[in-house]
Enzyme design. Structure first.
Site, short mmCIF file in Angstrom:
data_model
loop_
_atom_site.label_atom_id
_atom_site.label_comp_id
_atom_site.label_asym_id
_atom_site.label_seq_id
_atom_site.Cartn_x
_atom_site.Cartn_y
_atom_site.Cartn_z
N HIS A 118 -1.96 -3.93 6.70
CA HIS A 118 -2.41 -3.16 5.55
C HIS A 118 -3.58 -3.85 4.86
O HIS A 118 -3.87 -5.02 5.07
CB HIS A 118 -1.27 -2.94 4.55
CG HIS A 118 -1.00 -4.11 3.66
ND1 HIS A 118 -1.62 -4.29 2.44
CD2 HIS A 118 -0.16 -5.17 3.81
CE1 HIS A 118 -1.18 -5.40 1.87
NE2 HIS A 118 -0.29 -5.96 2.69
N CYS A 119 -4.25 -3.07 4.04
CA CYS A 119 -5.23 -3.57 3.09
C CYS A 119 -4.97 -2.77 1.82
O CYS A 119 -3.81 -2.50 1.52
CB CYS A 119 -6.67 -3.45 3.62
SG CYS A 119 -7.16 -1.81 4.16
N VAL A 120 -5.96 -2.38 1.09
CA VAL A 120 -5.71 -1.63 -0.14
C VAL A 120 -5.40 -0.17 0.17
O VAL A 120 -4.36 0.36 -0.21
CB VAL A 120 -6.89 -1.76 -1.13
CG1 VAL A 120 -6.66 -0.92 -2.37
CG2 VAL A 120 -7.09 -3.21 -1.51
#
Length: 182
Positions: A118-120
């Site tokens: 994941h990231c944002v």
């Protein structure tokens, strides 16, 4: 003397491939069995992660100003790996391609391994690392990796990341794409 027979598609063609996804927006999607691509919302939901059986997390926005979940204690059941990457075309994310791909590969090769990358928003940094994994360990071409992932989730790696993935493809496949000059 030898030369490359073909190069990866140009960035504008890769961007056109990114438009394949027709589904809605979700916080997490399974890209291949046990490999999930998601956003910071799912990464912060420890109950959902437990229900999903997540054993590993690769955070591509570790210590970034947009990602407030860096202080989460996932406990002993989840292995965490954080990469501090900026989502801007000038950022060199390629230095993390092999490390990130290796972490994903190791997670998927454990008996009960399930990994969330994941990231944002789960569309640029984390998607780029998953594309690199599919190229490095699964033998996908860049175009095929983009098709595969974008059929399952809306992704949008920035132009700089796409260019770095093009370079990775050329490095990975240069020995396969060589042919004799006439």
């Amino acid at each position: 003397m030898r030369k490359l027979c073909r190069d990866p598609p140009p960035v504008n063609e890769l961007e056109a491939l990114l438009e394949n996804y027709k589904g809605g927006t979700r916080h997490v999607d399974e890209v291949i069995p046990n490999l999930y691509l998601g956003d910071v919302v799912i990464a912060n939901d420890k109950k959902k992660l437990k229900k999903m059986g997540i054993t590993h997390i690769l955070n591509a926005a570790h210590d970034s100003w947009e990602c407030t979940g860096n202080g989460i204690d996932y406990g002993p059941d989840i292995q965490y790996y954080g990469i501090t990457a900026e989502d801007c075309p000038e950022f060199n994310i390629s230095v993390y391609f092999r490390q990130g791909a290796q972490f994903i590969h190791q997670a998927l090769n454990t008996s009960t391994g399930k990994i969330l990358v994941h990231c944002v928003l789960g569309k640029s940094r984390s998607a780029t690392l998953i594309l690199a994994y599919l190229m490095i360990f699964q033998g996908f071409s860049l175009a095929d990796a983009i098709r595969h992932v974008s059929e399952r989730r809306w992704i949008a790696p920035n132009r700089g990341f796409l260019q770095q993935l093009q370079q990775l493809e050329m490095e990975l496949h240069s020995t396969f794409w060589r042919c004799s000059m006439l």
